[in-house]
Write an enzyme that holds these catalytic residues in place. Structure first.
Site, PDB file in Angstrom:
ATOM      1  N   ASN A 143     -33.306   2.705 -39.641  1.00 49.43           N
ATOM      2  CA  ASN A 143     -33.166   4.452 -40.584  1.00 49.43           C
ATOM      3  C   ASN A 143     -34.635   4.675 -41.040  1.00 49.43           C
ATOM      4  OD1 ASN A 143     -33.515   2.548 -43.111  1.00 49.43           O
ATOM      5  ND2 ASN A 143     -31.981   1.331 -41.988  1.00 49.43           N
ATOM      6  N   GLY A 160     -30.213  -7.209 -53.963  1.00 46.04           N
ATOM      7  CA  GLY A 160     -29.792  -6.216 -52.587  1.00 46.04           C
ATOM      8  C   GLY A 160     -29.920  -4.571 -52.736  1.00 46.04           C
ATOM      9  N   CYS A 161     -31.682  -4.752 -51.771  1.00 46.36           N
ATOM     10  CA  CYS A 161     -32.525  -3.008 -52.515  1.00 46.36           C
ATOM     11  C   CYS A 161     -32.562  -2.861 -50.242  1.00 46.36           C
ATOM     12  CB  CYS A 161     -33.367  -2.712 -53.030  1.00 46.36           C
ATOM     13  SG  CYS A 161     -34.112  -1.459 -53.245  1.00 46.36           S
ATOM     14  N   PRO A 219     -23.807  -8.676 -39.627  1.00 48.33           N
ATOM     15  CA  PRO A 219     -23.285  -9.123 -41.141  1.00 48.33           C
ATOM     16  C   PRO A 219     -23.870  -8.567 -42.655  1.00 48.33           C
ATOM     17  CG  PRO A 219     -26.262 -10.593 -40.912  1.00 48.33           C
ATOM     18  CD  PRO A 219     -25.410  -9.496 -39.478  1.00 48.33           C
ATOM     19  N   ASP A 220     -22.998  -8.785 -43.529  1.00 42.25           N
ATOM     20  CA  ASP A 220     -23.803  -8.238 -45.016  1.00 42.25           C
ATOM     21  C   ASP A 220     -24.119  -9.466 -45.441  1.00 42.25           C
ATOM     22  OD1 ASP A 220     -22.900  -6.525 -47.440  1.00 42.25           O
ATOM     23  OD2 ASP A 220     -21.059  -5.515 -46.631  1.00 42.25           O
ATOM     24  N   ILE A 221     -25.034  -8.683 -46.194  1.00 39.02           N
ATOM     25  CA  ILE A 221     -26.271  -9.903 -46.964  1.00 39.02           C
ATOM     26  C   ILE A 221     -25.568 -10.110 -48.071  1.00 39.02           C
ATOM     27  CG2 ILE A 221     -28.837 -10.134 -47.174  1.00 39.02           C
ATOM     28  CD1 ILE A 221     -29.221  -8.683 -45.239  1.00 39.02           C
ATOM     29  N   VAL A 222     -25.382  -9.335 -48.803  1.00 37.47           N
ATOM     30  CA  VAL A 222     -25.304  -9.044 -50.204  1.00 37.47           C
ATOM     31  C   VAL A 222     -23.945  -9.714 -50.801  1.00 37.47           C
ATOM     32  CG1 VAL A 222     -24.176  -7.338 -52.282  1.00 37.47           C
ATOM     33  CG2 VAL A 222     -26.150  -6.901 -50.947  1.00 37.47           C
TER      34      VAL A 222
END
Length: 430
Positions: free
Chosen positions: A229, A292-293, A326-329
């Site tokens: 992105n 989580g930026c 995976p959704d890290i946050v």
């Protein structure tokens, strides 16, 4: 530029503007004008060196008040003028604040009018640092920064960019418009260390361990191609720098970016979402705050081609099978015990609705949402605007931050996170 309207927190406020000896003193004239336009009462104190860069007459003309330059002015001191001026001020703003004046204030010196007033006043104390990038990065200056935070000073900036000496890096005085925007925030948006519901160390992060993810991830398709992105990492790096200035131990987990590591920050480089998750889980176990930026790719290829995918005349299209990353946050928020968890949401529509959903669904303590469809803001830009949403018991509170440099925005975000942590620290590792 939009017209600056008087804000309730600035209207009628008695502001003592201290100007020290740096080239950025030329910005002080514009700053004084903006403060007057915001309906402040403004009085100016200049150091001896500052007068080599801008004349007292200029600032007197802009404020309509006599400019004070000497501690030993017999006429003023006949009535203990410096004490009266210290009592008069509701807010002391030192802009620019050079490395020298920061060092003297950090160590309690009172050898001129400006430093004497700062020690003799009960006013809120704010400074806008301005100096060469090497001076700002020097360990002595960073030690003074930490000391000033402990003493209750609030630092706005410095910003990065090209400097008068030709160097490039952090050290530029924040622009007057951005400074006035910060000062215009309502009290709940810019917590005071004297507020009864805020811990006295709300602006002191020296003992905190903060992990931040930043930048994009690259999800390989074959040895030469990947999905990604437009994230530049600037927001995450600005946050890392802001936390380090406050004295926190900062662990930065960075996707592929072309940014220098901020001074005092420990950096780990990763490429994919899976690598970032592994690094985040390892760091979170030792963190007080997790931010989580990073703009983590939502999907990755189910299978990575061993060799470069070739374009052939026989096939006009290419079909890829993607699987969720995976959704890290959410993974960090689900840990027990866990740190205070802050997430980011880059949206192009329905920003608040989507952000509120993510805040609840992922179990975060706060989310920073921004509209990346706005020109000049978000991905790759130096400026950003944000909507902060955080959980307060069963309710959700919010704070809108207007467009401003990401370095400025980072400080505002840190202020809010510190307030959350001060309120919830006993529960942070339950």
């Amino acid at each position: 530029m939009s017209q600056l309207n008087p804000m309730p927190t600035l209207f009628g406020k008695r502001v003592l503007l201290g100007v020290s000896a740096g080239i950025a003193a030329y910005k002080s004239a514009h700053l004084a004008r903006l403060l007057k336009k915001a309906s402040c009462e403004v009085r100016v104190v200049m150091t001896e060196g500052a007068q080599a860069f801008i004349t007292p007459l200029t600032l007197q003309a802009l404020t309509g008040e006599a400019v004070r330059t000497s501690l030993l002015d017999p006429e003023a001191e006949a009535g203990m003028g410096h004490i009266e001026l210290a009592r008069w001020a509701e807010l002391i703003l030192v802009a620019p604040a050079t490395a020298d004046v920061m060092a003297r204030l950090a160590h309690g010196h009172a050898d001129d009018l400006l430093t004497t007033l700062c020690l003799a006043s009960d006013a809120d104390c704010i400074m806008a640092p301005a100096m060469n990038q090497a001076m700002w990065a020097h360990p002595a200056t960073q030690a003074n920064v930490a000391t000033l935070h402990r003493l209750g000073w609030r630092l706005l900036g410095p910003d990065g960019g090209e400097q008068a000496c030709g160097d490039v890096g952090p050290g530029r005085m924040r622009e007057p418009e951005a400074l006035v925007a910060e000062l215009s925030m309502a009290p709940q948006d810019a917590p005071s260390s004297t507020a009864p519901d805020v811990a006295p160390t709300v602006r002191d992060a020296e003992a905190l361990r903060v992990t931040i993810t930043a930048g994009p991830t690259h999800e390989a398709l074959d040895p030469v191609r990947y999905l990604s992105n437009h994230s530049s990492g600037k927001m995450g790096y600005a946050l890392a720098e802001a936390w380090a200035r406050r004295g926190a131990q900062v662990h930065l987990i960075s996707g592929p970016v072309s940014l220098a590591t901020p001074s005092g920050v420990e950096r780990v480089d990763v490429t994919s979402a899976s690598e970032m998750l592994a690094a985040a889980e390892h760091a979170a176990a030792e963190s007080d705050i997790f931010i989580g930026c990073a703009a983590v790719a939502d999907y990755r290829a189910e299978h990575i081609a061993e060799h470069k995918l070739k374009k052939t005349d026989a096939h006009e299209t290419l079909t890829l099978t993607l699987v969720k990353n995976p959704d890290i946050v959410a993974e960090i928020a689900a840990r027990s015990p866990r740190p205070l968890v802050i997430g980011f949401a880059a949206e192009t529509q329905n920003v608040e609705r989507y952000a509120r959903d993510k805040l609840t669904r992922k179990g975060m303590d706060m989310i920073v949402a921004n509209d990346v469809s706005q020109a000049g803001l978000g991905f790759g830009a130096d400026d950003n605007a944000a909507l902060l949403l955080w959980r307060d018991g069963d309710d959700t509170d919010s704070q809108a931050l207007p467009p401003q440099p990401k370095t400025t925005l980072a400080d505002a975000i840190v202020d809010r996170v510190l307030t959350l942590y001060a309120h919830r620290a006993p529960m942070a590792h339950d």
